[in-house]
Write a protein that holds these residues in place. Structure first.
Motif, PDB file in Angstrom:
ATOM      1  N   THR A  30       0.846  -1.204   0.000  1.00  0.00           N
ATOM      2  CA  THR A  30       0.000   0.000   0.000  1.00  0.00           C
ATOM      3  C   THR A  30       0.879   1.250   0.000  1.00  0.00           C
ATOM      4  OG1 THR A  30      -0.036  -0.032   2.412  1.00  0.00           O
ATOM      5  CG2 THR A  30      -1.864  -1.123   1.302  1.00  0.00           C
ATOM      6  N   LYS A  31       2.178   1.086  -0.195  1.00  0.00           N
ATOM      7  CA  LYS A  31       3.106   2.216  -0.020  1.00  0.00           C
ATOM      8  C   LYS A  31       3.205   3.114  -1.248  1.00  0.00           C
ATOM      9  CE  LYS A  31       3.441   0.734   3.952  1.00  0.00           C
ATOM     10  NZ  LYS A  31       2.539   1.399   4.904  1.00  0.00           N
ATOM     11  N   SER A  32       3.297   2.524  -2.435  1.00  0.00           N
ATOM     12  CA  SER A  32       3.315   3.381  -3.618  1.00  0.00           C
ATOM     13  C   SER A  32       2.885   2.617  -4.845  1.00  0.00           C
ATOM     14  CB  SER A  32       4.707   3.999  -3.845  1.00  0.00           C
ATOM     15  OG  SER A  32       5.639   3.007  -4.172  1.00  0.00           O
ATOM     16  N   SER A  33       2.386   3.392  -5.803  1.00  0.00           N
ATOM     17  CA  SER A  33       1.947   2.822  -7.078  1.00  0.00           C
ATOM     18  C   SER A  33       2.573   3.656  -8.182  1.00  0.00           C
ATOM     19  CB  SER A  33       0.422   2.908  -7.160  1.00  0.00           C
ATOM     20  OG  SER A  33       0.012   2.845  -8.503  1.00  0.00           O
ATOM     21  N   ILE A  34       3.137   2.968  -9.169  1.00  0.00           N
ATOM     22  CA  ILE A  34       3.761   3.667 -10.289  1.00  0.00           C
ATOM     23  C   ILE A  34       3.066   3.226 -11.566  1.00  0.00           C
ATOM     24  CG2 ILE A  34       5.922   4.074 -11.521  1.00  0.00           C
ATOM     25  CD1 ILE A  34       7.332   2.867  -8.987  1.00  0.00           C
ATOM     26  N   ASP A  35       2.551   4.168 -12.324  1.00  0.00           N
ATOM     27  CA  ASP A  35       2.025   3.859 -13.645  1.00  0.00           C
ATOM     28  C   ASP A  35       3.025   4.379 -14.662  1.00  0.00           C
ATOM     29  OD1 ASP A  35       0.785   3.961 -16.158  1.00  0.00           O
ATOM     30  OD2 ASP A  35      -1.207   4.022 -15.246  1.00  0.00           O
ATOM     31  N   GLY A  36       3.806   3.447 -15.202  1.00  0.00           N
ATOM     32  CA  GLY A  36       4.895   3.822 -16.101  1.00  0.00           C
ATOM     33  C   GLY A  36       4.434   4.407 -17.417  1.00  0.00           C
ATOM     34  N   GLN A  37       3.245   4.008 -17.872  1.00  0.00           N
ATOM     35  CA  GLN A  37       2.727   4.521 -19.143  1.00  0.00           C
ATOM     36  C   GLN A  37       2.222   5.953 -18.981  1.00  0.00           C
ATOM     37  OE1 GLN A  37       3.245   2.785 -21.892  1.00  0.00           O
ATOM     38  NE2 GLN A  37       4.031   1.098 -20.661  1.00  0.00           N
ATOM     39  N   GLN A  38       1.499   6.187 -17.887  1.00  0.00           N
ATOM     40  CA  GLN A  38       0.917   7.516 -17.643  1.00  0.00           C
ATOM     41  C   GLN A  38       1.911   8.485 -17.003  1.00  0.00           C
ATOM     42  OE1 GLN A  38      -2.377   8.269 -18.447  1.00  0.00           O
ATOM     43  NE2 GLN A  38      -2.368   6.235 -19.359  1.00  0.00           N
ATOM     44  N   GLY A  39       3.001   7.927 -16.445  1.00  0.00           N
ATOM     45  CA  GLY A  39       3.924   8.785 -15.713  1.00  0.00           C
ATOM     46  C   GLY A  39       3.292   9.273 -14.420  1.00  0.00           C
ATOM     47  N   GLU A  40       2.702   8.324 -13.681  1.00  0.00           N
ATOM     48  CA  GLU A  40       2.004   8.687 -12.446  1.00  0.00           C
ATOM     49  C   GLU A  40       2.660   7.994 -11.262  1.00  0.00           C
ATOM     50  OE1 GLU A  40      -2.613   8.640 -11.692  1.00  0.00           O
ATOM     51  OE2 GLU A  40      -1.814   6.626 -11.311  1.00  0.00           O
ATOM     52  N   LEU A  41       2.825   8.729 -10.172  1.00  0.00           N
ATOM     53  CA  LEU A  41       3.386   8.162  -8.941  1.00  0.00           C
ATOM     54  C   LEU A  41       2.471   8.512  -7.777  1.00  0.00           C
ATOM     55  CD1 LEU A  41       5.650   6.858  -7.218  1.00  0.00           C
ATOM     56  CD2 LEU A  41       6.871   9.043  -7.297  1.00  0.00           C
ATOM     57  N   ILE A  42       2.082   7.486  -7.012  1.00  0.00           N
ATOM     58  CA  ILE A  42       1.174   7.647  -5.869  1.00  0.00           C
ATOM     59  C   ILE A  42       1.885   7.148  -4.617  1.00  0.00           C
ATOM     60  CG2 ILE A  42      -1.044   6.901  -4.869  1.00  0.00           C
ATOM     61  CD1 ILE A  42      -1.711   8.264  -7.427  1.00  0.00           C
ATOM     62  N   TYR A  43       1.847   7.922  -3.531  1.00  0.00           N
ATOM     63  CA  TYR A  43       2.318   7.425  -2.227  1.00  0.00           C
ATOM     64  C   TYR A  43       1.075   7.190  -1.368  1.00  0.00           C
ATOM     65  CZ  TYR A  43       7.067   9.607  -2.813  1.00  0.00           C
ATOM     66  OH  TYR A  43       8.311   9.987  -3.222  1.00  0.00           O
ATOM     67  N   SER A  44       0.852   5.954  -0.946  1.00  0.00           N
ATOM     68  CA  SER A  44      -0.256   5.635  -0.027  1.00  0.00           C
ATOM     69  C   SER A  44      -1.531   6.425  -0.347  1.00  0.00           C
ATOM     70  CB  SER A  44       0.159   5.891   1.422  1.00  0.00           C
ATOM     71  OG  SER A  44       1.234   5.067   1.781  1.00  0.00           O
ATOM     72  N   GLY A  45      -1.900   6.432  -1.616  1.00  0.00           N
ATOM     73  CA  GLY A  45      -3.156   7.062  -2.024  1.00  0.00           C
ATOM     74  C   GLY A  45      -3.039   8.475  -2.578  1.00  0.00           C
ATOM     75  N   TYR A  46      -1.938   9.166  -2.286  1.00  0.00           N
ATOM     76  CA  TYR A  46      -1.814  10.572  -2.707  1.00  0.00           C
ATOM     77  C   TYR A  46      -0.871  10.722  -3.893  1.00  0.00           C
ATOM     78  CZ  TYR A  46      -4.252  11.713   1.573  1.00  0.00           C
ATOM     79  OH  TYR A  46      -5.211  11.788   2.552  1.00  0.00           O
ATOM     80  N   ASN A  47      -1.313  11.482  -4.897  1.00  0.00           N
ATOM     81  CA  ASN A  47      -0.475  11.723  -6.065  1.00  0.00           C
ATOM     82  C   ASN A  47       0.741  12.561  -5.671  1.00  0.00           C
ATOM     83  OD1 ASN A  47       0.497  13.038  -8.625  1.00  0.00           O
ATOM     84  ND2 ASN A  47      -1.181  11.817  -9.454  1.00  0.00           N
ATOM     85  N   ILE A  48       1.873  12.259  -6.281  1.00  0.00           N
ATOM     86  CA  ILE A  48       3.124  12.973  -5.966  1.00  0.00           C
ATOM     87  C   ILE A  48       2.967  14.482  -6.227  1.00  0.00           C
ATOM     88  CG2 ILE A  48       4.260  12.670  -8.228  1.00  0.00           C
ATOM     89  CD1 ILE A  48       5.986  12.413  -4.786  1.00  0.00           C
ATOM     90  N   ASP A  49       2.132  14.852  -7.215  1.00  0.00           N
ATOM     91  CA  ASP A  49       1.920  16.278  -7.501  1.00  0.00           C
ATOM     92  C   ASP A  49       1.240  16.963  -6.318  1.00  0.00           C
ATOM     93  OD1 ASP A  49       2.974  15.683  -9.960  1.00  0.00           O
ATOM     94  OD2 ASP A  49       1.046  15.566 -10.981  1.00  0.00           O
ATOM     95  N   THR A  50       0.282  16.279  -5.719  1.00  0.00           N
ATOM     96  CA  THR A  50      -0.430  16.817  -4.545  1.00  0.00           C
ATOM     97  C   THR A  50       0.539  16.966  -3.372  1.00  0.00           C
ATOM     98  OG1 THR A  50      -2.409  15.654  -5.285  1.00  0.00           O
ATOM     99  CG2 THR A  50      -2.394  16.408  -2.998  1.00  0.00           C
ATOM    100  N   LEU A  51       1.344  15.923  -3.151  1.00  0.00           N
ATOM    101  CA  LEU A  51       2.286  15.954  -2.024  1.00  0.00           C
ATOM    102  C   LEU A  51       3.358  17.023  -2.241  1.00  0.00           C
ATOM    103  CD1 LEU A  51       2.663  12.102  -1.478  1.00  0.00           C
ATOM    104  CD2 LEU A  51       1.388  13.705  -0.041  1.00  0.00           C
ATOM    105  N   ALA A  52       3.829  17.144  -3.482  1.00  0.00           N
ATOM    106  CA  ALA A  52       4.850  18.154  -3.783  1.00  0.00           C
ATOM    107  C   ALA A  52       4.322  19.554  -3.482  1.00  0.00           C
ATOM    108  CB  ALA A  52       5.282  18.053  -5.238  1.00  0.00           C
ATOM    109  N   GLU A  53       3.034  19.748  -3.730  1.00  0.00           N
ATOM    110  CA  GLU A  53       2.457  21.077  -3.536  1.00  0.00           C
ATOM    111  C   GLU A  53       2.142  21.386  -2.074  1.00  0.00           C
ATOM    112  OE1 GLU A  53      -1.109  23.887  -5.338  1.00  0.00           O
ATOM    113  OE2 GLU A  53      -0.649  21.973  -6.290  1.00  0.00           O
ATOM    114  N   TYR A  54       1.619  20.398  -1.347  1.00  0.00           N
ATOM    115  CA  TYR A  54       1.073  20.711  -0.026  1.00  0.00           C
ATOM    116  C   TYR A  54       1.836  20.151   1.178  1.00  0.00           C
ATOM    117  CZ  TYR A  54      -3.021  21.967  -2.813  1.00  0.00           C
ATOM    118  OH  TYR A  54      -3.855  22.531  -3.728  1.00  0.00           O
TER     119      TYR A  54
END
Length: 389
Positions: A30-54
């Motif tokens: 449940t720690k992270s999910s990587i979608d290599g095609q979409q270029g998406e990184l999630i930490y425990s449910g939260y998108n890296i873009d959200t975490l980077a911002e807040y």
């Protein structure tokens, strides 16, 4: 040595043979999910873009360890605990002062982290509490180890950690001997957030495998640091910086495009490009790219940023590959005054949050890791007496 290939292997019996375990699922997490095609990184449910911002690095640590964001009082408590654990045991500090000044910083970090285990008290048999305490102490002490060694090898006085401020703020203070400005702290904090966790990479796999034997968290993190030390995993951002510095030697008129094409023509590997998982722009690199631009303007390193952009464009045109997290983090660290050979250590200082999270997850639902090896050698050979060989 005879070289055996896998051509005559019965694939129905061995459907999952893969060099480098490509595509093999070894754990659920449940720690992270990587979608290599979409270029998406999630930490425990939260998108890296959200975490980077807040978020802050401390908040990300809590998130990875607990699979949820902290309340205000929980975050305050965690920050207090981290601050309380920053000091190193004297023998560890003595080792840092007395070891070879020319040692690789990652080798020193590996040894020092291993030594930390000698000074940990047991937690009366409460494994979960003990793991949490170890995660906090390593996250707090790794920055101190890195800064102490850097100052010691330069013959400077080692700066004691502050009893206030964020992990990022305190690290830059211990490293440079002066309190950092707001921009540098924010940059450092963002770098720590972006490197905190990244799926089943080589070092995380190592940490979980060590945990699976029911060895302690210090062993798992020491092993993970050993894996991260390799240039194919963590050492790439140092290589990126060295490439840029090589360009800098050519002076103001250095041509990054020609330089990159020449390297490609010689079949030399250009570090900082391509990723085993991402088939598109690494989402972490997007944030670092913006930061790199801003910082290079502030610190007079515009050329480094311009060359980076030229290299990026050339690699896309020639090879159709995108940059990874290491590519821009090199310029970012360099702009805030961090020496290239410390970059992988800073990666470890951040990733300990992810390693310890995976350790705790593995410990909660453990099974010993035991893949099979496919034997492809000869069998039942006749013995030749030694005088006849």
């Amino acid at each position: 040595m005879a070289h055996h290939n896998l051509d005559n292997i019965d694939t129905s019996e061995y459907p999952h043979i893969n060099r480098g375990l490509d595509g093999i699922v070894a754990f659920s997490t449940t720690k992270s999910s990587i979608d290599g095609q979409q270029g998406e990184l999630i930490y425990s449910g939260y998108n890296i873009d959200t975490l980077a911002e807040y978020s802050s690095f401390e908040e990300v640590c809590f998130l990875l360890w607990n699979d949820r964001l902290p309340t205000e009082s929980e975050l305050k408590d965690l920050k207090k605990e981290l601050i309380g654990q920053r000091n190193l045991p004297k023998p560890v500090l003595d080792y840092i002062k007395n070891t070879n000044k020319n040692a690789e910083p990652m080798a020193v970090l590996r040894t020092a982290v291993s030594m930390l285990a000698d000074f940990e008290d047991g937690r009366d048999g409460n494994k979960a509490e003990e793991n949490r305490a170890h995660a906090i102490s390593m996250t707090a002490q790794i920055p101190t180890i890195i800064a102490a060694f850097d100052r010691s090898r330069k013959g400077k006085e080692i700066v004691a950690p502050l009893t206030e401020g964020s992990t990022a703020y305190n690290f830059l203070y211990m490293l440079n001997g002066e309190k950092p400005g707001e921009a540098a702290e924010k940059t450092m904090d963002l770098c720590l957030i972006l490197h905190a966790e990244h799926g089943m990479n080589a070092s995380t796999f190592t940490a979980r495998t060590i945990c699976a034997t029911e060895s302690d968290m210090f062993s798992a993190v020491t092993g993970a640091i050993g894996a991260l030390k390799g240039p194919l995993h963590g050492g790439a951002n140092t290589a990126v910086m060295n490439t840029l510095l090589e360009l800098e030697k050519q002076g103001e008129n250095a041509d990054a495009v020609a330089f990159t094409k020449e390297k490609l023509a010689k079949k030399e590997k250009i570090m900082g490009f391509g990723h085993r998982v991402y088939k598109t722009f690494d989402p972490r690199a997007r944030h670092l790219r913006k930061m790199s631009q801003k910082l290079s303007e502030e610190t007079g390193h515009e050329k480094l940023y311009e060359w980076s952009e030229d290299m990026l464009k050339t690699m896309k045109e020639e090879k159709n590959i995108d940059p990874n997290v290491d590519f821009f983090s090199a310029t970012v660290y360099y702009s805030i005054g961090i020496q290239p050979d410390l970059y992988t250590c800073i990666f470890a200082m951040s990733r300990v949050s992810g390693w310890s999270a995976h350790y705790m997850e593995q410990a909660d639902n453990n099974r010993l890791v035991r893949p099979r090896a496919l034997y492809i050698g000869e069998k039942n050979l006749d013995w030749t007496p030694i005088e006849k060989r």
